[in-house]
Each structure stands twice: as C-alpha cells, then as structure tokens.
Design a protein around this motif. Structure first.
Motif, short mmCIF file in Angstrom:
data_model
loop_
_atom_site.label_atom_id
_atom_site.label_comp_id
_atom_site.label_asym_id
_atom_site.label_seq_id
_atom_site.Cartn_x
_atom_site.Cartn_y
_atom_site.Cartn_z
N ILE A 251 1.14 9.92 3.02
CA ILE A 251 2.13 9.86 1.93
C ILE A 251 1.80 10.90 0.88
O ILE A 251 2.67 11.64 0.42
N GLU A 252 0.52 10.99 0.52
CA GLU A 252 0.10 11.98 -0.47
C GLU A 252 0.38 13.41 -0.01
O GLU A 252 0.60 14.30 -0.81
N LYS B 249 0.83 -1.21 0.00
CA LYS B 249 0.00 0.00 0.00
C LYS B 249 0.86 1.26 0.00
O LYS B 249 0.50 2.26 -0.62
N ILE B 250 2.00 1.20 0.69
CA ILE B 250 2.92 2.34 0.68
C ILE B 250 3.42 2.59 -0.74
O ILE B 250 3.43 3.71 -1.24
N GLU C 67 3.44 5.72 -5.83
CA GLU C 67 3.22 5.84 -7.28
C GLU C 67 2.16 6.88 -7.60
O GLU C 67 2.35 7.73 -8.46
N ARG C 68 1.02 6.80 -6.87
CA ARG C 68 -0.08 7.76 -7.06
C ARG C 68 0.38 9.21 -6.89
O ARG C 68 -0.12 10.10 -7.55
N SER C 69 1.29 9.42 -5.94
CA SER C 69 1.61 10.80 -5.59
C SER C 69 2.99 11.22 -6.10
O SER C 69 3.52 12.25 -5.70
N GLY C 70 3.59 10.40 -6.96
CA GLY C 70 4.87 10.76 -7.56
C GLY C 70 6.00 10.87 -6.54
O GLY C 70 6.87 11.73 -6.65
N ARG C 71 5.98 10.00 -5.53
CA ARG C 71 7.02 10.05 -4.52
C ARG C 71 7.92 8.83 -4.60
O ARG C 71 7.52 7.80 -5.13
N LYS C 72 9.13 8.96 -4.06
CA LYS C 72 10.05 7.82 -4.06
C LYS C 72 9.92 7.06 -2.74
O LYS C 72 9.95 7.66 -1.67
N ARG C 73 9.83 5.75 -2.85
CA ARG C 73 9.70 4.93 -1.65
C ARG C 73 10.84 5.16 -0.67
O ARG C 73 10.65 5.17 0.54
#
Ligand SMILES: *Cc1c(COP(=O)(O)O)cnc(C)c1O
Length: 232
Positions: free
Chosen positions: A212-213, A13-14, A19-25
């Motif tokens: 996260i978003e 889910k993270i 991916e949805r919010s254009g962030r790097k894990r």
C-alpha cells in the motif's frame, strides 16, 4: 479465527496503511485468494463483504466457480497462477481477468482464443521483480513486445501490471520489488499514454501494508483471510 473476523482485521490494517501513506481506501481493491479453500469459505467471505476472488489453478477454479456464483451472483474471479496454453479456452469462460500473463507464447494464445470466441478479457502483465519467483516477463523490452502484440486485439484489455515480491522478513527486497513494478508502469505510461495502466496488483499476506505504501491498487490476500490452506 473466523473468516469474517480475519477479514475485518485485514481491513483495519489496510485502512491504517492508507492513513500512513496518504492514500484513499477506495483506490485499492481487496482480492481474497481462495486457492485450496472450499466453496463454503468463499461464500463466508462473500457474506462478510468480499466480492473479488483469486484462484491459481484453472481446474480447481472450474470446479468451484459455478457453485460460488450461484450463491454470490456479483462476485468476480481473476486467475493469478501460471496459465498453460491448453487451459486458455476454459479460462475465458471462468475469469474476468488474467493477472498472470507472463510470456509471449501465452499472449499469442490469448489473442487467438479470445478473438475466435469473441470473448473479452482483462489482462495484467506479470513482471518478474524478485529473485525467488521465476514467473513473469523478465524486463521492460519483453513487456513492450507483449503490449505491441496485444494492443491491436479488440477483445483483450490490458489494465496494468502484477508482481510477486520475494518472501522474506526483510523489507528492503520487498520494497525494491514493488518499486520496480511502479517504475515499469511509469515507462509504460510514457510509451503507451492512451492505454489504461491503472492496476498495480502487488501485496500478499506477508507484505500488503508495504505494498500500500508503495502504490498498490490491488491486494491479493490468501492466508490472512482464509487461514493456511490444509494441503498447500
Ligand atoms: C497464493 C498467492 C497469493 C496469496 O498469498 P498469501 O501469502 O496466502 O496471502 C497472492 N498472489 C499469488 C500470485 C499467489 O499465488
């Protein structure tokens, strides 16, 4: 559900929220909130890859941490619950970071003890952003005062901010809470540009995907990894 499976599900889910919010894990740390859970559960999570743990109470942490560290040498503990002044001394030996720095009186004690013991400690300043929880500094001015006190202290390193959103199914108040933390960090970055403000500790089992978003860099997840505590 087994801890390793639960952890895998949370991880999926993270990744999706990233991916949805254009962030790097890799820009987001995952903390397992292990309060009320026995040592054996922490070791299971460690064996499944978790390295960062959060505890709420100093006494409970003191009884668990040495045993866990002996089996999990490279794990790290943060305090995320309200800290009483008379427990500061013990906390210095247990935790790498206190995330719940929430009042001036506590700041003064942290300065005094960490200087006297010459022990360095990382701190996050907790901001009150939701109606339900009472903890945290109340506003920006209170944060500025705390930062001004801490900055001259060589043993304390501020790393960012922490907050708790209201517990609700309604996304609106949760987002408002996270946005308020992000906004406070922007003001702090302008006022103290030399200072490290990289950590935004926000997001729990109920709201970590939203967090996260909204820019979280550290998720504090208990129930979704360890299950509901038996006596909370
Ligand atoms: C208990 C706790 C958490 C984890 O809550 P869950 O809903 O179980 O994920 C996170 N942050 C703080 C400050 C807590 O006290």
């Amino acid at each position: 559900m087994k801890i390793a499976e639960a952890l895998e599900l949370v991880e999926e889910k993270i990744q999706k929220a990233c991916e949805r919010s254009g962030r790097k894990r890799e820009d987001i740390r995952l903390m397992g909130v292990s309060k009320f859970h026995p040592e054996t559960d922490l070791v299971k999570a460690y064996n499944a890859g978790l390295r960062l743990f959060g505890e709420s109470r100093v006494q409970e942490a003191a009884s668990k941490i040495p045993g866990v560290i002996s089996q999990c040498p490279d794990c790290e503990f943060h305090l995320i619950g309200s800290l009483q002044r008379n427990k500061v001394k013990t906390s210095l030996t247990l935790f790498e970071c206190i995330q719940s720095v929430d009042r001036e009186e506590l700041v003064e004690e942290l300065i005094k003890r960490s200087s006297a013991q010459n022990t360095s400690l990382k701190l996050l300043l907790e901001l009150h952003t939701g109606e339900e929880s009472k903890s945290g500094f109340q506003d920006l001015d209170a944060l500025y005062k705390a930062v001004d006190l801490i900055l001259p202290c060589k043993t304390l390193q501020i790393q960012g901010l922490m907050t708790m959103a209201p517990y609700t199914r309604d996304q609106g108040p949760i987002r408002n809470s996270f946005r308020a933390l992000n906004k406070a960090r922007n003001f702090l970055m302008q006022r103290y540009p030399e200072q490290n403000w990289s950590m935004l500790s926000m997001g729990m089992s109920n709201d970590y995907e939203i967090a996260i978003e909204e820019g979280s860099t550290l998720l504090r997840i208990g129930t979704a990894i360890f299950g509901a505590p038996s006596h909370a």
